[in-house]
Design a protein around this motif. Structure first.
Motif, PDB file in Angstrom:
ATOM      1  N   PHE A 224       0.821  -1.218   0.000  1.00  0.00           N
ATOM      2  CA  PHE A 224       0.000   0.000   0.000  1.00  0.00           C
ATOM      3  C   PHE A 224       0.857   1.272   0.000  1.00  0.00           C
ATOM      4  CE2 PHE A 224      -3.570  -2.338   2.507  1.00  0.00           C
ATOM      5  CZ  PHE A 224      -3.976  -2.973   1.349  1.00  0.00           C
ATOM      6  N   GLY A 225       2.152   1.119   0.322  1.00  0.00           N
ATOM      7  CA  GLY A 225       3.039   2.272   0.372  1.00  0.00           C
ATOM      8  C   GLY A 225       3.335   2.781   1.769  1.00  0.00           C
ATOM      9  N   ALA A 226       2.775   2.123   2.784  1.00  0.00           N
ATOM     10  CA  ALA A 226       3.039   2.530   4.169  1.00  0.00           C
ATOM     11  C   ALA A 226       4.427   2.059   4.597  1.00  0.00           C
ATOM     12  CB  ALA A 226       1.982   1.951   5.093  1.00  0.00           C
ATOM     13  N   SER A 227       4.892   2.585   5.732  1.00  0.00           N
ATOM     14  CA  SER A 227       6.158   2.134   6.336  1.00  0.00           C
ATOM     15  C   SER A 227       5.815   1.380   7.612  1.00  0.00           C
ATOM     16  CB  SER A 227       7.051   3.329   6.654  1.00  0.00           C
ATOM     17  OG  SER A 227       7.416   4.015   5.467  1.00  0.00           O
ATOM     18  N   PRO A 228       5.633   0.051   7.527  1.00  0.00           N
ATOM     19  CA  PRO A 228       5.238  -0.720   8.703  1.00  0.00           C
ATOM     20  C   PRO A 228       6.243  -0.572   9.846  1.00  0.00           C
ATOM     21  CG  PRO A 228       4.930  -2.016   6.724  1.00  0.00           C
ATOM     22  CD  PRO A 228       5.697  -0.792   6.314  1.00  0.00           C
ATOM     23  N   THR A 229       5.713  -0.356  11.037  1.00  0.00           N
ATOM     24  CA  THR A 229       6.521  -0.212  12.249  1.00  0.00           C
ATOM     25  C   THR A 229       5.957  -1.160  13.298  1.00  0.00           C
ATOM     26  OG1 THR A 229       6.858   2.132  11.722  1.00  0.00           O
ATOM     27  CG2 THR A 229       7.367   1.419  13.968  1.00  0.00           C
ATOM     28  N   ILE A 230       6.785  -2.084  13.750  1.00  0.00           N
ATOM     29  CA  ILE A 230       6.333  -3.077  14.724  1.00  0.00           C
ATOM     30  C   ILE A 230       6.380  -2.459  16.118  1.00  0.00           C
ATOM     31  CG2 ILE A 230       6.645  -5.396  15.625  1.00  0.00           C
ATOM     32  CD1 ILE A 230       5.953  -5.217  12.618  1.00  0.00           C
ATOM     33  N   VAL A 231       5.232  -2.360  16.752  1.00  0.00           N
ATOM     34  CA  VAL A 231       5.127  -1.836  18.114  1.00  0.00           C
ATOM     35  C   VAL A 231       4.261  -2.796  18.908  1.00  0.00           C
ATOM     36  CG1 VAL A 231       4.265   0.054  19.550  1.00  0.00           C
ATOM     37  CG2 VAL A 231       5.361   0.561  17.356  1.00  0.00           C
ATOM     38  N   ASP A 232       4.700  -3.143  20.104  1.00  0.00           N
ATOM     39  CA  ASP A 232       3.908  -4.022  20.962  1.00  0.00           C
ATOM     40  C   ASP A 232       2.577  -3.356  21.291  1.00  0.00           C
ATOM     41  OD1 ASP A 232       4.145  -6.599  22.732  1.00  0.00           O
ATOM     42  OD2 ASP A 232       3.259  -5.063  24.041  1.00  0.00           O
ATOM     43  N   PHE A 233       1.540  -4.146  21.355  1.00  0.00           N
ATOM     44  CA  PHE A 233       0.204  -3.604  21.583  1.00  0.00           C
ATOM     45  C   PHE A 233       0.140  -2.764  22.869  1.00  0.00           C
ATOM     46  CE2 PHE A 233      -4.114  -3.917  23.341  1.00  0.00           C
ATOM     47  CZ  PHE A 233      -4.840  -3.345  22.302  1.00  0.00           C
ATOM     48  N   SER A 234       0.802  -3.227  23.910  1.00  0.00           N
ATOM     49  CA  SER A 234       0.762  -2.518  25.190  1.00  0.00           C
ATOM     50  C   SER A 234       1.387  -1.125  25.101  1.00  0.00           C
ATOM     51  CB  SER A 234       1.481  -3.335  26.274  1.00  0.00           C
ATOM     52  OG  SER A 234       2.855  -3.498  25.952  1.00  0.00           O
ATOM     53  N   GLU A 235       2.203  -0.876  24.068  1.00  0.00           N
ATOM     54  CA  GLU A 235       2.883   0.415  23.917  1.00  0.00           C
ATOM     55  C   GLU A 235       2.236   1.296  22.848  1.00  0.00           C
ATOM     56  OE1 GLU A 235       6.853  -0.687  22.967  1.00  0.00           O
ATOM     57  OE2 GLU A 235       7.205  -1.721  24.869  1.00  0.00           O
ATOM     58  N   LEU A 236       1.158   0.802  22.242  1.00  0.00           N
ATOM     59  CA  LEU A 236       0.590   1.491  21.087  1.00  0.00           C
ATOM     60  C   LEU A 236       0.016   2.861  21.429  1.00  0.00           C
ATOM     61  CD1 LEU A 236      -0.262   1.736  18.178  1.00  0.00           C
ATOM     62  CD2 LEU A 236      -2.179   0.179  18.639  1.00  0.00           C
ATOM     63  N   TYR A 237      -0.719   2.967  22.514  1.00  0.00           N
ATOM     64  CA  TYR A 237      -1.340   4.254  22.846  1.00  0.00           C
ATOM     65  C   TYR A 237      -0.290   5.361  22.949  1.00  0.00           C
ATOM     66  CZ  TYR A 237      -3.860   7.883  25.397  1.00  0.00           C
ATOM     67  OH  TYR A 237      -4.404   9.088  25.788  1.00  0.00           O
ATOM     68  N   MET A 238       0.790   5.105  23.681  1.00  0.00           N
ATOM     69  CA  MET A 238       1.835   6.121  23.846  1.00  0.00           C
ATOM     70  C   MET A 238       2.570   6.373  22.544  1.00  0.00           C
ATOM     71  SD  MET A 238       1.595   7.488  26.710  1.00  0.00           S
ATOM     72  CE  MET A 238       3.041   8.514  26.491  1.00  0.00           C
ATOM     73  N   ALA A 239       2.705   5.331  21.712  1.00  0.00           N
ATOM     74  CA  ALA A 239       3.355   5.518  20.410  1.00  0.00           C
ATOM     75  C   ALA A 239       2.541   6.462  19.532  1.00  0.00           C
ATOM     76  CB  ALA A 239       3.541   4.171  19.717  1.00  0.00           C
ATOM     77  N   LEU A 240       1.227   6.382  19.620  1.00  0.00           N
ATOM     78  CA  LEU A 240       0.365   7.299  18.876  1.00  0.00           C
ATOM     79  C   LEU A 240       0.421   8.711  19.458  1.00  0.00           C
ATOM     80  CD1 LEU A 240      -2.779   4.997  18.456  1.00  0.00           C
ATOM     81  CD2 LEU A 240      -1.219   5.695  16.630  1.00  0.00           C
ATOM     82  N   LYS A 241       0.412   8.809  20.775  1.00  0.00           N
ATOM     83  CA  LYS A 241       0.412  10.114  21.432  1.00  0.00           C
ATOM     84  C   LYS A 241       1.711  10.878  21.184  1.00  0.00           C
ATOM     85  CE  LYS A 241      -2.079  11.661  24.350  1.00  0.00           C
ATOM     86  NZ  LYS A 241      -3.147  12.698  24.302  1.00  0.00           N
ATOM     87  N   THR A 242       2.822  10.148  21.142  1.00  0.00           N
ATOM     88  CA  THR A 242       4.131  10.792  20.989  1.00  0.00           C
ATOM     89  C   THR A 242       4.555  10.935  19.535  1.00  0.00           C
ATOM     90  OG1 THR A 242       5.264   8.657  21.222  1.00  0.00           O
ATOM     91  CG2 THR A 242       4.896   9.931  23.244  1.00  0.00           C
ATOM     92  N   GLY A 243       3.795  10.329  18.611  1.00  0.00           N
ATOM     93  CA  GLY A 243       4.151  10.429  17.203  1.00  0.00           C
ATOM     94  C   GLY A 243       5.189   9.418  16.761  1.00  0.00           C
ATOM     95  N   THR A 244       5.474   8.425  17.617  1.00  0.00           N
ATOM     96  CA  THR A 244       6.382   7.353  17.207  1.00  0.00           C
ATOM     97  C   THR A 244       5.826   6.642  15.980  1.00  0.00           C
ATOM     98  OG1 THR A 244       7.093   7.043  19.505  1.00  0.00           O
ATOM     99  CG2 THR A 244       7.542   5.237  17.961  1.00  0.00           C
ATOM    100  N   VAL A 245       4.499   6.524  15.929  1.00  0.00           N
ATOM    101  CA  VAL A 245       3.828   6.023  14.731  1.00  0.00           C
ATOM    102  C   VAL A 245       2.726   7.020  14.353  1.00  0.00           C
ATOM    103  CG1 VAL A 245       4.332   3.592  15.134  1.00  0.00           C
ATOM    104  CG2 VAL A 245       2.261   4.588  16.120  1.00  0.00           C
ATOM    105  N   ASP A 246       2.379   7.024  13.062  1.00  0.00           N
ATOM    106  CA  ASP A 246       1.383   7.974  12.556  1.00  0.00           C
ATOM    107  C   ASP A 246      -0.015   7.386  12.461  1.00  0.00           C
ATOM    108  OD1 ASP A 246       3.439   9.935  11.988  1.00  0.00           O
ATOM    109  OD2 ASP A 246       3.977   8.682  10.252  1.00  0.00           O
ATOM    110  N   ALA A 247      -0.090   6.083  12.335  1.00  0.00           N
ATOM    111  CA  ALA A 247      -1.383   5.438  12.099  1.00  0.00           C
ATOM    112  C   ALA A 247      -1.336   4.006  12.633  1.00  0.00           C
ATOM    113  CB  ALA A 247      -1.703   5.442  10.609  1.00  0.00           C
TER     114      ALA A 247
END
Length: 366
Positions: A224-247
């Motif tokens: 699809f053209g995305a840049s997959p980033t593996i993040v543990d589910f337990s860390e996902l909320y903070m990854a979204l809040k801090t911009g570690t991942v975009d989507a």
């Protein structure tokens, strides 16, 4: 002289009268003793009968097995229909066993993520768990077809496939993993969230897109053209809040329960994967139970699944609206464009990785 004779006669008469009043019974002051003894005998007999009943109850309890606790390690939030199935199961088991069997639910990954739960149930150190199909990837990757994007046309296609072929697939996976699928619940369709509108695959280009470590899903999102980033589910909320991942992508129930709407503006109705929650049991632990307890536990899961499924036939309908109420903007993407890019990737995995015939089986179901 006459007076003495009359006195003696009166005395004799009084004695005869008192004797007659006795009616042949005991002397005054002794009549209560036999009655008390009879009452005591009755009470003793009743107590003996009660003791026998209690002993019989104790023996019956012993025959069904000792008291014990079942731990259910859940990777899901402690709310919503997926968790409700577990609460219903807990009530069913504890009621049917008269409290002899206790169930403790550990939600939100309290005993670990999907891998830790799978490994614990596999080893028998955790009696039961609740997760998706992540354990397929660990123990039987040739069955990981259920993780492929745009595999099923809609919810009905997905449910029909599982109702028709699910038991056979779960049984074959169990042979490799030692993990029993005791019940499953339709969790919802995975949908994309982001801070920009995603309508075409090109809109994903360059986005750091959080995905679990599931190869077919990673490969499709790369297409699809995305840049997959593996993040543990337990860390996902903070990854979204801090911009570690975009989507990211998850069913609406998860998006709502974990408050991803606090970090993401758009909910994109991609419905690219239809998902289930599986309630799993350690085969080695289950085999250690009596046949009666095995039946009790199995029936408890079935009843819980049926009850909650009746209440939530389509959780997406409920939770998309909840996300909207929390301020998310709902976007309908051009799914045909995504399907076109996903199809060759899915076919490649079918040819090289999955059990032969599984994709044909999916396509054969109405």
């Amino acid at each position: 002289m006459k007076r003495k004779i009359m006195a003696l006669a009166l005395t004799a008469s009084m004695v005869l009268t008192l004797t007659a009043c006795g009616g042949g019974g005991a002397a005054p002051g002794t009549t209560a003793a036999p009655a008390a003894a009879a009452t005591e005998a009755k009470e003793e007999t009743k107590a003996q009968e009660e003791d026998k009943e209690k002993a019989a109850e104790t023996e019956a309890t012993a025959e069904t097995g000792a008291s014990y606790t079942i731990n259910v390690a859940s990777t899901f939030a402690p709310e919503g229909p997926v968790h409700q199935v577990m609460e219903e199961f807990k009530t069913n088991v504890e009621t049917a066993s008269g409290g002899r069997i206790q169930v403790i639910i550990h939600p939100s990954g309290a005993l670990g993520g999907a891998r830790e739960v799978s490994e614990g149930v596999h080893a028998g150190t955790i009696e039961m768990g609740a997760l998706g199909c992540e354990d397929f990837e660990y123990y039987a990757p040739e069955y990981s077809i259920l993780e492929a994007p745009y595999l099923f046309r809609d919810m009905d296609h997905f449910k029909n496939f599982l109702n028709t072929h699910g038991d056979q697939i779960f049984s074959e996976v169990q042979e490799k993993s030692g993990i029993i699928t005791s019940a499953w619940f339709y969790r919802g369709a995975r949908m994309i969230t982001a801070n920009k509108e995603i309508v075409e695959p090109a809109d994903l280009k360059g986005l750091k897109f959080r995905l679990p470590s599931i190869p077919v899903r990673v490969s499709v999102f790369e297409a699809f053209g995305a840049s997959p980033t593996i993040v543990d589910f337990s860390e996902l909320y903070m990854a979204l809040k801090t911009g570690t991942v975009d989507a990211q992508e998850n069913p609406p129930e998860t998006i709502y329960s974990y408050k991803y709407y606090e970090a993401q503006k758009y909910l994109i109705l991609s419905s690219h994967i239809f998902t289930l929650a599986r309630y799993i049991t350690s085969e080695s632990w289950f085999n250690s139970l009596t046949a009666e307890d095995q039946a009790l536990i199995s029936q408890a899961w079935t009843a819980a699944q049926e009850k909650v499924t009746e209440e939530y036939p389509d959780p997406d309908e409920t939770y998309v609206e909840k996300c909207r109420q929390e301020g998310m903007e709902i976007v309908t993407p051009n799914n045909e464009a995504f399907i076109e890019l996903a199809a060759p990737v899915v076919q490649k995995y079918n040819d090289e990785n999955w059990k032969p015939g599984l994709l044909d089986l999916v396509n054969s179901v109405e």
